[in-house]
Scaffold this active site. Sequence first.
Site, PDB file in Angstrom:
ATOM      1  N   GLY A  34       0.788  -1.241   0.000  1.00 27.61           N
ATOM      2  CA  GLY A  34       0.000   0.000   0.000  1.00 27.61           C
ATOM      3  C   GLY A  34       0.815   1.283   0.000  1.00 27.61           C
ATOM      4  O   GLY A  34       0.243   2.372   0.064  1.00 27.61           O
TER       5      GLY A  34
ATOM      6  N   SER B  81      15.965 -17.513 -14.386  1.00 28.79           N
ATOM      7  CA  SER B  81      16.535 -18.520 -13.481  1.00 28.79           C
ATOM      8  C   SER B  81      15.382 -19.096 -12.654  1.00 28.79           C
ATOM      9  O   SER B  81      14.304 -18.486 -12.557  1.00 28.79           O
ATOM     10  CB  SER B  81      17.569 -17.869 -12.554  1.00 28.79           C
ATOM     11  OG  SER B  81      16.916 -16.978 -11.667  1.00 28.79           O
TER      12      SER B  81
ATOM     13  N   TYR C 125      -4.845 -11.471 -17.460  1.00 29.61           N
ATOM     14  CA  TYR C 125      -4.189 -12.707 -17.911  1.00 29.61           C
ATOM     15  C   TYR C 125      -4.204 -13.788 -16.823  1.00 29.61           C
ATOM     16  O   TYR C 125      -3.594 -14.833 -16.994  1.00 29.61           O
ATOM     17  CB  TYR C 125      -2.790 -12.440 -18.491  1.00 29.61           C
ATOM     18  CG  TYR C 125      -1.775 -11.778 -17.596  1.00 29.61           C
ATOM     19  CD1 TYR C 125      -1.251 -12.425 -16.483  1.00 29.61           C
ATOM     20  CD2 TYR C 125      -1.299 -10.504 -17.887  1.00 29.61           C
ATOM     21  CE1 TYR C 125      -0.301 -11.826 -15.673  1.00 29.61           C
ATOM     22  CE2 TYR C 125      -0.352  -9.892 -17.076  1.00 29.61           C
ATOM     23  CZ  TYR C 125       0.147 -10.558 -15.969  1.00 29.61           C
ATOM     24  OH  TYR C 125       1.075  -9.968 -15.167  1.00 29.61           O
TER      25      TYR C 125
HETATM   26  C1  HXC Z   1      15.397 -11.624 -15.577  1.00 33.69           C
HETATM   27  C2  HXC Z   1      15.444 -11.008 -13.333  1.00 33.69           C
HETATM   28  C3  HXC Z   1      15.003  -9.691 -13.663  1.00 33.69           C
HETATM   29  C4  HXC Z   1      14.783  -9.378 -15.065  1.00 33.69           C
HETATM   30  C5  HXC Z   1      15.245  -9.819 -11.508  1.00 33.69           C
HETATM   31  N1  HXC Z   1      15.567 -11.025 -11.984  1.00 33.69           N
HETATM   32  N2  HXC Z   1      14.894  -8.982 -12.504  1.00 33.69           N
HETATM   33  N3  HXC Z   1      15.635 -11.956 -14.268  1.00 33.69           N
HETATM   34  N4  HXC Z   1      14.987 -10.389 -15.960  1.00 33.69           N
HETATM   35  N5  HXC Z   1      14.344  -8.182 -15.462  1.00 33.69           N
HETATM   36  C6  HXC Z   1      16.022 -12.198 -11.231  1.00 33.69           C
HETATM   37  C7  HXC Z   1      17.273 -11.917 -10.417  1.00 33.69           C
HETATM   38  O1  HXC Z   1      18.454 -12.027 -11.194  1.00 33.69           O
HETATM   39  C8  HXC Z   1      17.182 -12.995  -9.339  1.00 33.69           C
HETATM   40  O2  HXC Z   1      17.529 -14.268  -9.825  1.00 33.69           O
HETATM   41  C9  HXC Z   1      15.676 -13.077  -9.078  1.00 33.69           C
HETATM   42  O3  HXC Z   1      15.024 -12.537 -10.260  1.00 33.69           O
HETATM   43  C10 HXC Z   1      15.252 -12.230  -7.879  1.00 33.69           C
HETATM   44  O4  HXC Z   1      15.682 -10.898  -8.113  1.00 33.69           O
HETATM   45  P1  HXC Z   1      15.984  -9.889  -6.895  1.00 33.69           P
HETATM   46  O5  HXC Z   1      16.302  -8.570  -7.494  1.00 33.69           O
HETATM   47  O6  HXC Z   1      16.958 -10.499  -5.950  1.00 33.69           O
HETATM   48  O7  HXC Z   1      14.539  -9.922  -6.163  1.00 33.69           O
HETATM   49  P2  HXC Z   1      13.866  -8.897  -5.181  1.00 33.69           P
HETATM   50  O8  HXC Z   1      14.845  -7.909  -4.645  1.00 33.69           O
HETATM   51  O9  HXC Z   1      13.045  -9.695  -4.244  1.00 33.69           O
HETATM   52  O10 HXC Z   1      12.893  -8.028  -6.166  1.00 33.69           O
HETATM   53  C11 HXC Z   1      11.734  -8.601  -6.685  1.00 33.69           C
HETATM   54  C12 HXC Z   1      11.454  -8.147  -8.122  1.00 33.69           C
HETATM   55  C13 HXC Z   1      11.469  -6.614  -8.271  1.00 33.69           C
HETATM   56  C14 HXC Z   1      10.122  -8.742  -8.521  1.00 33.69           C
HETATM   57  C15 HXC Z   1      12.566  -8.740  -9.042  1.00 33.69           C
HETATM   58  O11 HXC Z   1      11.149  -6.263  -9.604  1.00 33.69           O
HETATM   59  C16 HXC Z   1      10.497  -5.948  -7.326  1.00 33.69           C
HETATM   60  O12 HXC Z   1      10.858  -5.626  -6.199  1.00 33.69           O
HETATM   61  N6  HXC Z   1       9.208  -5.739  -7.766  1.00 33.69           N
HETATM   62  C17 HXC Z   1       8.146  -5.216  -6.890  1.00 33.69           C
HETATM   63  C18 HXC Z   1       7.207  -4.302  -7.603  1.00 33.69           C
HETATM   64  C19 HXC Z   1       6.654  -4.799  -8.916  1.00 33.69           C
HETATM   65  O13 HXC Z   1       7.175  -5.739  -9.525  1.00 33.69           O
HETATM   66  N7  HXC Z   1       5.572  -4.137  -9.379  1.00 33.69           N
HETATM   67  C20 HXC Z   1       4.942  -4.467 -10.654  1.00 33.69           C
HETATM   68  C21 HXC Z   1       3.660  -5.148 -10.443  1.00 33.69           C
HETATM   69  S1  HXC Z   1       2.737  -5.074 -11.957  1.00 33.69           S
HETATM   70  P3  HXC Z   1      19.007 -14.906  -9.592  1.00 33.69           P
HETATM   71  O14 HXC Z   1      18.928 -16.282 -10.163  1.00 33.69           O
HETATM   72  O15 HXC Z   1      19.948 -14.008 -10.331  1.00 33.69           O
HETATM   73  O16 HXC Z   1      19.232 -14.889  -8.103  1.00 33.69           O
HETATM   74  C22 HXC Z   1       1.860  -6.522 -12.118  1.00 33.69           C
HETATM   75  C23 HXC Z   1       0.823  -6.718 -13.213  1.00 33.69           C
HETATM   76  C24 HXC Z   1       0.826  -5.672 -14.265  1.00 33.69           C
HETATM   77  O17 HXC Z   1       2.025  -7.402 -11.377  1.00 33.69           O
HETATM   78  C25 HXC Z   1      -0.088  -6.007 -15.432  1.00 33.69           C
HETATM   79  C26 HXC Z   1      -0.079  -4.861 -16.421  1.00 33.69           C
HETATM   80  C27 HXC Z   1      -1.144  -4.942 -17.432  1.00 33.69           C
HETATM   81  P1  NAP Z   2       3.612  -1.299  -7.547  1.00 30.93           P
HETATM   82  O1  NAP Z   2       3.449   0.162  -7.248  1.00 30.93           O
HETATM   83  O2  NAP Z   2       4.957  -1.790  -7.900  1.00 30.93           O
HETATM   84  O3  NAP Z   2       3.011  -2.094  -6.328  1.00 30.93           O
HETATM   85  C1  NAP Z   2       3.497  -3.290  -5.856  1.00 30.93           C
HETATM   86  C2  NAP Z   2       3.706  -3.172  -4.353  1.00 30.93           C
HETATM   87  O4  NAP Z   2       4.026  -4.452  -3.819  1.00 30.93           O
HETATM   88  C3  NAP Z   2       4.839  -2.213  -3.970  1.00 30.93           C
HETATM   89  O5  NAP Z   2       4.357  -1.277  -3.054  1.00 30.93           O
HETATM   90  C4  NAP Z   2       5.883  -3.130  -3.301  1.00 30.93           C
HETATM   91  O6  NAP Z   2       6.502  -2.451  -2.202  1.00 30.93           O
HETATM   92  C5  NAP Z   2       5.009  -4.288  -2.828  1.00 30.93           C
HETATM   93  N1  NAP Z   2       5.797  -5.536  -2.707  1.00 30.93           N
HETATM   94  C6  NAP Z   2       6.510  -6.154  -3.679  1.00 30.93           C
HETATM   95  N2  NAP Z   2       7.106  -7.247  -3.186  1.00 30.93           N
HETATM   96  C7  NAP Z   2       6.730  -7.328  -1.882  1.00 30.93           C
HETATM   97  C8  NAP Z   2       7.022  -8.251  -0.851  1.00 30.93           C
HETATM   98  N3  NAP Z   2       7.807  -9.310  -1.048  1.00 30.93           N
HETATM   99  N4  NAP Z   2       6.481  -8.037   0.377  1.00 30.93           N
HETATM  100  C9  NAP Z   2       5.697  -6.953   0.602  1.00 30.93           C
HETATM  101  N5  NAP Z   2       5.366  -6.051  -0.354  1.00 30.93           N
HETATM  102  C10 NAP Z   2       5.899  -6.245  -1.583  1.00 30.93           C
HETATM  103  O7  NAP Z   2       2.678  -1.713  -8.780  1.00 30.93           O
HETATM  104  P2  NAP Z   2       1.112  -1.501  -9.052  1.00 30.93           P
HETATM  105  O8  NAP Z   2       0.977  -1.312 -10.513  1.00 30.93           O
HETATM  106  O9  NAP Z   2       0.525  -0.514  -8.120  1.00 30.93           O
HETATM  107  O10 NAP Z   2       0.544  -2.952  -8.729  1.00 30.93           O
HETATM  108  C11 NAP Z   2      -0.409  -3.171  -7.683  1.00 30.93           C
HETATM  109  C12 NAP Z   2      -1.233  -4.401  -7.991  1.00 30.93           C
HETATM  110  O11 NAP Z   2      -1.988  -4.206  -9.174  1.00 30.93           O
HETATM  111  C13 NAP Z   2      -0.418  -5.663  -8.217  1.00 30.93           C
HETATM  112  O12 NAP Z   2      -1.101  -6.767  -7.656  1.00 30.93           O
HETATM  113  C14 NAP Z   2      -0.395  -5.783  -9.712  1.00 30.93           C
HETATM  114  O13 NAP Z   2      -0.217  -7.117 -10.133  1.00 30.93           O
HETATM  115  C15 NAP Z   2      -1.790  -5.287 -10.041  1.00 30.93           C
HETATM  116  N6  NAP Z   2      -1.975  -4.843 -11.410  1.00 30.93           N
HETATM  117  C16 NAP Z   2      -1.441  -3.671 -11.819  1.00 30.93           C
HETATM  118  C17 NAP Z   2      -1.682  -3.235 -13.109  1.00 30.93           C
HETATM  119  C18 NAP Z   2      -1.159  -1.925 -13.615  1.00 30.93           C
HETATM  120  O14 NAP Z   2      -1.295  -1.655 -14.800  1.00 30.93           O
HETATM  121  N7  NAP Z   2      -0.576  -1.086 -12.781  1.00 30.93           N
HETATM  122  C19 NAP Z   2      -2.434  -4.035 -13.979  1.00 30.93           C
HETATM  123  C20 NAP Z   2      -2.949  -5.245 -13.523  1.00 30.93           C
HETATM  124  C21 NAP Z   2      -2.725  -5.628 -12.220  1.00 30.93           C
HETATM  125  P3  NAP Z   2       8.011  -2.749  -1.685  1.00 30.93           P
HETATM  126  O15 NAP Z   2       8.881  -2.708  -2.893  1.00 30.93           O
HETATM  127  O16 NAP Z   2       8.245  -1.671  -0.682  1.00 30.93           O
HETATM  128  O17 NAP Z   2       7.973  -4.092  -1.033  1.00 30.93           O
END
Ligand code: HXC
Ligand code: NAP
Length: 292
Positions: free
Chosen positions: A22, A113, A155
């Site tokens: 949040g 990976s 999806y």
């Molecule tokens: C390939 C990757 C990668 C990339 C990370 N990895 N990024 N591999 N391509 N772009 C690999 C790393 O090398 C590592 O593997 C493993 O993934 C874990 O990466 P870390 O960086 O150590 O993980 P962590 O710090 O926990 O970060 C998690 C994360 C990061 C998911 C990788 O992006 C994150 O913090 N995301 C949170 C917010 C987020 O993703 N928001 C978007 C939500 S949108 P190895 O083997 O090297 O150890 C959504 C739907 C949208 O969900 C739909 C739109 C229509």
């Molecule tokens: P976002 O801002 O990146 O939100 C994701 C949040 O999840 C961040 O606040 C992140 O905070 C938290 N998070 C990630 N890993 C976590 C962990 N291990 N533990 C606790 N918190 C964690 O992206 P968003 O677009 O608002 O996405 C919100 C939701 O909407 C997601 O479920 C996404 O799949 C969905 N969604 C988004 C879209 C879009 O177009 N934006 C479309 C379809 C669905 P920290 O990094 O501080 O942990």
Amino acid sequence: MKDKLMLKDNALENKTIIVTGGGTGLGKSMATAFLHLGANITICSRKIEVLKNTQEELIKETGNENLHIVACDVRKYEEVENVLNETVNRFGSFNGLVNNAAGNFISPTERLSHKAFDTIVDIVLKGTYNFSLASGKYWIKENIAANMLNIVTTYSWTGSGYVAPSAAAKGGVLALTRSLASEWAKYKIRANAIAPGPFPTQGAFSRLFPEAIHKQLDPLKRIPLKRYGEHYELANLASYLMSDFSAYMTGEVVTIDGGEWIYNAGEFNAFDNIPQEMWDYIEKEVRGKNKK
Ligand code: HXC
Ligand code: NAP
């Protein structure tokens, strides 16, 4: 956001809701709406500095000081239990949960990976079942009527290449939503989901639509309403689903995507590009095939 909210000011005043993830993006927007509508809110995510800044900003914006923050990695069950305990200590109990935290990035599956696969599935699916299980145990034990909302994607049911771990996990979250809606209705616990299309957030767009991709695939071109979602639109839907006005809804998934998924699934929808004059020609040709 206040002037864009559709529910009455006090619509959520009997609610205490945990919003995972949040501190940013859609979670932050939902938390803002819930605070305006009188709820007590806990937001949690990994980055405490982000949560602190959001807390300060939202209290100032909404005037509602009942906003608690807890650092938590949703993958770790003990940390999830700590969020619940902190929320109960601060507000007395809680009766709402929004599973919004997610991790995702675009990549050909064969380049991932196994740790990368684990990372996404663990945040999205394990994080959601960790919070759902811990909350359900608490609500059932305390006999609290409660409500869960899971943020999935379109999806979840079509699947999608290049985000296979997210698709697998979100599909699991949707199945979990429907499973718990059936099983826990007897405890007066509801479970619904929202499936958003593209809503601009830094977290999603930087990882899924980077500049290099934009040249290949403009997400706007896939949306028949020709615009992205506005955060208040999703926040209003979430507020409704978390309120008692939706008390008869459970096990449902509501799509809010400007028509995107259904438009791209429909066999003949690309015919939008055929000019009117050409339809005259096509009609003539097709009619010409009719047997008299
Ligand atoms: C390939 C990757 C990668 C990339 C990370 N990895 N990024 N591999 N391509 N772009 C690999 C790393 O090398 C590592 O593997 C493993 O993934 C874990 O990466 P870390 O960086 O150590 O993980 P962590 O710090 O926990 O970060 C998690 C994360 C990061 C998911 C990788 O992006 C994150 O913090 N995301 C949170 C917010 C987020 O993703 N928001 C978007 C939500 S949108 P190895 O083997 O090297 O150890 C959504 C739907 C949208 O969900 C739909 C739109 C229509
Ligand atoms: P976002 O801002 O990146 O939100 C994701 C949040 O999840 C961040 O606040 C992140 O905070 C938290 N998070 C990630 N890993 C976590 C962990 N291990 N533990 C606790 N918190 C964690 O992206 P968003 O677009 O608002 O996405 C919100 C939701 O909407 C997601 O479920 C996404 O799949 C969905 N969604 C988004 C879209 C879009 O177009 N934006 C479309 C379809 C669905 P920290 O990094 O501080 O942990």
